[in-house]
Design an enzyme around this catalytic site. Structure first.
Site, PDB file in Angstrom:
ATOM      1  N   ARG A  37       2.158  -6.809  -0.333  1.00 27.45           N
ATOM      2  CA  ARG A  37       2.616  -5.787   0.628  1.00 27.45           C
ATOM      3  C   ARG A  37       2.139  -6.067   2.057  1.00 27.45           C
ATOM      4  O   ARG A  37       2.631  -5.469   3.014  1.00 27.45           O
ATOM      5  CB  ARG A  37       2.165  -4.391   0.187  1.00 27.45           C
ATOM      6  CG  ARG A  37       2.966  -3.802  -0.939  1.00 27.45           C
ATOM      7  CD  ARG A  37       4.424  -3.571  -0.565  1.00 27.45           C
ATOM      8  NE  ARG A  37       4.623  -2.493   0.389  1.00 27.45           N
ATOM      9  CZ  ARG A  37       5.566  -2.480   1.338  1.00 27.45           C
ATOM     10  NH1 ARG A  37       6.397  -3.509   1.469  1.00 27.45           N
ATOM     11  NH2 ARG A  37       5.686  -1.455   2.163  1.00 27.45           N
ATOM     12  N   TYR A 138       1.836  18.031  -5.489  1.00 29.25           N
ATOM     13  CA  TYR A 138       1.570  17.499  -4.137  1.00 29.25           C
ATOM     14  C   TYR A 138       0.923  18.573  -3.276  1.00 29.25           C
ATOM     15  O   TYR A 138      -0.048  18.294  -2.555  1.00 29.25           O
ATOM     16  CB  TYR A 138       2.907  17.049  -3.537  1.00 29.25           C
ATOM     17  CG  TYR A 138       2.845  16.569  -2.103  1.00 29.25           C
ATOM     18  CD1 TYR A 138       2.382  15.292  -1.788  1.00 29.25           C
ATOM     19  CD2 TYR A 138       3.289  17.387  -1.049  1.00 29.25           C
ATOM     20  CE1 TYR A 138       2.357  14.841  -0.465  1.00 29.25           C
ATOM     21  CE2 TYR A 138       3.268  16.939   0.264  1.00 29.25           C
ATOM     22  CZ  TYR A 138       2.802  15.676   0.550  1.00 29.25           C
ATOM     23  OH  TYR A 138       2.783  15.231   1.853  1.00 29.25           O
ATOM     24  N   LYS A 142      -2.682  18.307  -1.381  1.00 27.10           N
ATOM     25  CA  LYS A 142      -2.868  18.429   0.075  1.00 27.10           C
ATOM     26  C   LYS A 142      -3.818  19.588   0.408  1.00 27.10           C
ATOM     27  O   LYS A 142      -4.575  19.512   1.386  1.00 27.10           O
ATOM     28  CB  LYS A 142      -1.518  18.586   0.775  1.00 27.10           C
ATOM     29  CG  LYS A 142      -0.694  17.292   0.787  1.00 27.10           C
ATOM     30  CD  LYS A 142      -1.417  16.156   1.492  1.00 27.10           C
ATOM     31  CE  LYS A 142      -0.614  14.865   1.547  1.00 27.10           C
ATOM     32  NZ  LYS A 142      -1.349  13.731   2.107  1.00 27.10           N
TER      33      LYS A 142
HETATM   34  N1  LIG Z   1       6.933  12.041   5.650  1.00 31.67           N
HETATM   35  C1  LIG Z   1       6.704  13.356   5.707  1.00 31.67           C
HETATM   36  O1  LIG Z   1       7.625  14.166   5.939  1.00 31.67           O
HETATM   37  C2  LIG Z   1       5.296  13.894   5.552  1.00 31.67           C
HETATM   38  C3  LIG Z   1       5.092  15.278   5.727  1.00 31.67           C
HETATM   39  C4  LIG Z   1       3.806  15.802   5.601  1.00 31.67           C
HETATM   40  C5  LIG Z   1       2.763  14.945   5.307  1.00 31.67           C
HETATM   41  N2  LIG Z   1       2.987  13.604   5.128  1.00 31.67           N
HETATM   42  C6  LIG Z   1       1.832  12.756   4.812  1.00 31.67           C
HETATM   43  O2  LIG Z   1       1.743  11.690   5.737  1.00 31.67           O
HETATM   44  C7  LIG Z   1       1.176  10.528   5.101  1.00 31.67           C
HETATM   45  C8  LIG Z   1       2.089   9.329   5.351  1.00 31.67           C
HETATM   46  O3  LIG Z   1       3.342   9.623   4.760  1.00 31.67           O
HETATM   47  P1  LIG Z   1       4.645   8.729   5.004  1.00 31.67           P
HETATM   48  O4  LIG Z   1       5.757   9.664   5.132  1.00 31.67           O
HETATM   49  O5  LIG Z   1       4.393   7.730   6.064  1.00 31.67           O
HETATM   50  O6  LIG Z   1       4.764   8.025   3.569  1.00 31.67           O
HETATM   51  P2  LIG Z   1       5.368   6.602   3.172  1.00 31.67           P
HETATM   52  O7  LIG Z   1       6.337   6.145   4.164  1.00 31.67           O
HETATM   53  O8  LIG Z   1       5.786   6.758   1.747  1.00 31.67           O
HETATM   54  O9  LIG Z   1       4.073   5.629   3.269  1.00 31.67           O
HETATM   55  C9  LIG Z   1       2.975   5.867   2.440  1.00 31.67           C
HETATM   56  C10 LIG Z   1       1.964   4.775   2.623  1.00 31.67           C
HETATM   57  O10 LIG Z   1       0.943   4.964   1.622  1.00 31.67           O
HETATM   58  C11 LIG Z   1       0.843   3.762   0.847  1.00 31.67           C
HETATM   59  N3  LIG Z   1       0.473   4.026  -0.537  1.00 31.67           N
HETATM   60  C12 LIG Z   1       1.072   4.871  -1.408  1.00 31.67           C
HETATM   61  N4  LIG Z   1       0.491   4.769  -2.617  1.00 31.67           N
HETATM   62  C13 LIG Z   1      -0.487   3.845  -2.505  1.00 31.67           C
HETATM   63  C14 LIG Z   1      -1.423   3.299  -3.402  1.00 31.67           C
HETATM   64  N5  LIG Z   1      -1.451   3.644  -4.705  1.00 31.67           N
HETATM   65  N6  LIG Z   1      -2.296   2.381  -2.953  1.00 31.67           N
HETATM   66  C15 LIG Z   1      -2.272   1.985  -1.669  1.00 31.67           C
HETATM   67  N7  LIG Z   1      -1.389   2.445  -0.756  1.00 31.67           N
HETATM   68  C16 LIG Z   1      -0.512   3.370  -1.179  1.00 31.67           C
HETATM   69  C17 LIG Z   1       2.234   3.152   0.917  1.00 31.67           C
HETATM   70  O11 LIG Z   1       2.205   1.800   0.511  1.00 31.67           O
HETATM   71  P3  LIG Z   1       3.580   1.031   0.139  1.00 31.67           P
HETATM   72  O12 LIG Z   1       4.223   0.729   1.468  1.00 31.67           O
HETATM   73  O13 LIG Z   1       3.138  -0.177  -0.602  1.00 31.67           O
HETATM   74  O14 LIG Z   1       4.388   1.997  -0.688  1.00 31.67           O
HETATM   75  C18 LIG Z   1       2.562   3.367   2.385  1.00 31.67           C
HETATM   76  O15 LIG Z   1       1.901   2.434   3.202  1.00 31.67           O
HETATM   77  C19 LIG Z   1       1.028  10.886   3.621  1.00 31.67           C
HETATM   78  O16 LIG Z   1      -0.309  11.273   3.359  1.00 31.67           O
HETATM   79  C20 LIG Z   1       1.951  12.077   3.451  1.00 31.67           C
HETATM   80  O17 LIG Z   1       1.551  12.921   2.382  1.00 31.67           O
HETATM   81  C21 LIG Z   1       4.222  13.062   5.259  1.00 31.67           C
END
Ligand SMILES: NC(=O)c1ccc[n+]([C@@H]2O[C@H](COP(=O)([O-])OP(=O)(O)OC[C@H]3O[C@@H](n4cnc5c(N)ncnc54)[C@H](OP(=O)(O)O)[C@@H]3O)[C@@H](O)[C@H]2O)c1
Length: 251
Positions: A37, A138, A142
């Site tokens: 990755r 989830y 959180k």
């Molecule tokens: N997007 C939203 O609307 C939203 C809203 C509220 C809060 N959040 C929070 O914001 C944060 C970032 O979210 P995002 O939307 O950017 O999510 P995302 O695009 O799905 O990216 C998640 C990141 O976490 C990594 N990850 C997931 N599982 C993992 C594991 N087992 N080991 C190591 N790395 C892991 C992923 O790696 P890979 O690339 O290899 O999958 C990716 O780099 C999260 O904590 C999420 O809960 C997001």
């Protein structure tokens, strides 16, 4: 120049946070779940970011990640960004940030929360932290990581702790229908990691777009915080360290 570790920086909000902090001239350590990755952030490594690797669902790999990170530390800030919405919500969203908080010395810890934490239940009965059985949602995860932030703020006056709701944004997690602006989703974390703005130097706050917002009442419930910390310590065999006398004196 600050030194900042960002978990889950191979995609979405985490990758944008890493890019923005590199643009500002900071030292950035990115994190990928596997060496394969790392390809997703080769452009950041080419620009000088250092990298650590580990799957956050696996406690041994989290310890390995801590070792790699501490070889590159100490850090001014850790942004606990990695998250999943389905599957292993407890190991990735709560246990890994807890272990990394306990084992990686940093002046600031910033946790990605969500407005959905307000729908979580402050109940740890029968919880399976391994994630093998999905015992919590989830929203619960959180709520727990936001309470961890508040516990750190209460118990470690030598450290700044913050939680951030980045908004509902179109990433792999958020999906294409998300209504908030992806370009703004990393801004608060990048600011909290590096600013000397007095309002960001008050620990224990929950932010959305650089403004503080209302929390689930359980977040500041000391009894719930203590129960959460005890449960995580039992699961991981690692206690949250007390402040060092020198650091406590400075706070
Ligand atoms: N997007 C939203 O609307 C939203 C809203 C509220 C809060 N959040 C929070 O914001 C944060 C970032 O979210 P995002 O939307 O950017 O999510 P995302 O695009 O799905 O990216 C998640 C990141 O976490 C990594 N990850 C997931 N599982 C993992 C594991 N087992 N080991 C190591 N790395 C892991 C992923 O790696 P890979 O690339 O290899 O999958 C990716 O780099 C999260 O904590 C999420 O809960 C997001």
């Amino acid at each position: 120049m600050a030194s900042i570790l960002i978990t889950g920086s191979t995609d979405g909000v985490g990758r944008n946070t890493a890019e923005a902090l590199l643009d500002e001239g900071h030292r950035v350590v990115v994190h990928a779940r596997t060496t394969a990755r790392l390809a997703a952030i080769q452009h950041l490594v080419d620009r000088g970011a250092e990298a650590v690797v580990g799957d956050l669902t696996d406690l041994d790999q989290v310890h390995g990640l801590v070792e790699q990170a501490n070889a590159l530390g100490p850090f001014d800030a850790v942004v606990h960004n990695a998250g999943v919405m389905q599957g292993p919500v407890l190991p990735v969203n709560v246990t890994a940030p807890y272990l990394m908080t306990a084992l990686i010395p940093a002046s600031r810890h910033i946790y990605l929360s969500s407005s959905m934490h307000r729908g979580g239940q402050p109940d740890l009965a029968g919880i399976d932290w391994t994630g093998e059985r999905q015992t919590r949602s989830y929203s619960d995860a959180k709520l727990f990581v936001t309470a961890l932030m508040a516990a750190l703020a209460r118990l470690r006056p030598d450290v700044l702790a913050h939680a951030v709701d980045p908004g509902w944004v179109p990433t792999k997690m958020g999906g294409t229908g998300a209504s908030d602006d992806l370009a703004l989703a990393h801004v608060t974390q990048a600011w909290l990691a590096t600013t000397d703005d007095p309002e960001a130097l008050v620990s224990g706050r929950y932010w959305h777009h650089q403004r503080t917002e209302k929390l689930h009442p359980a977040v500041h419930d000391k009894g719930f915080q203590d129960e959460l910390l005890a449960s995580l310590a039992e699961q991981t065999g690692v206690q949250l360290p007390a402040p060092t006398p020198e650091r406590a004196a400075r706070s």
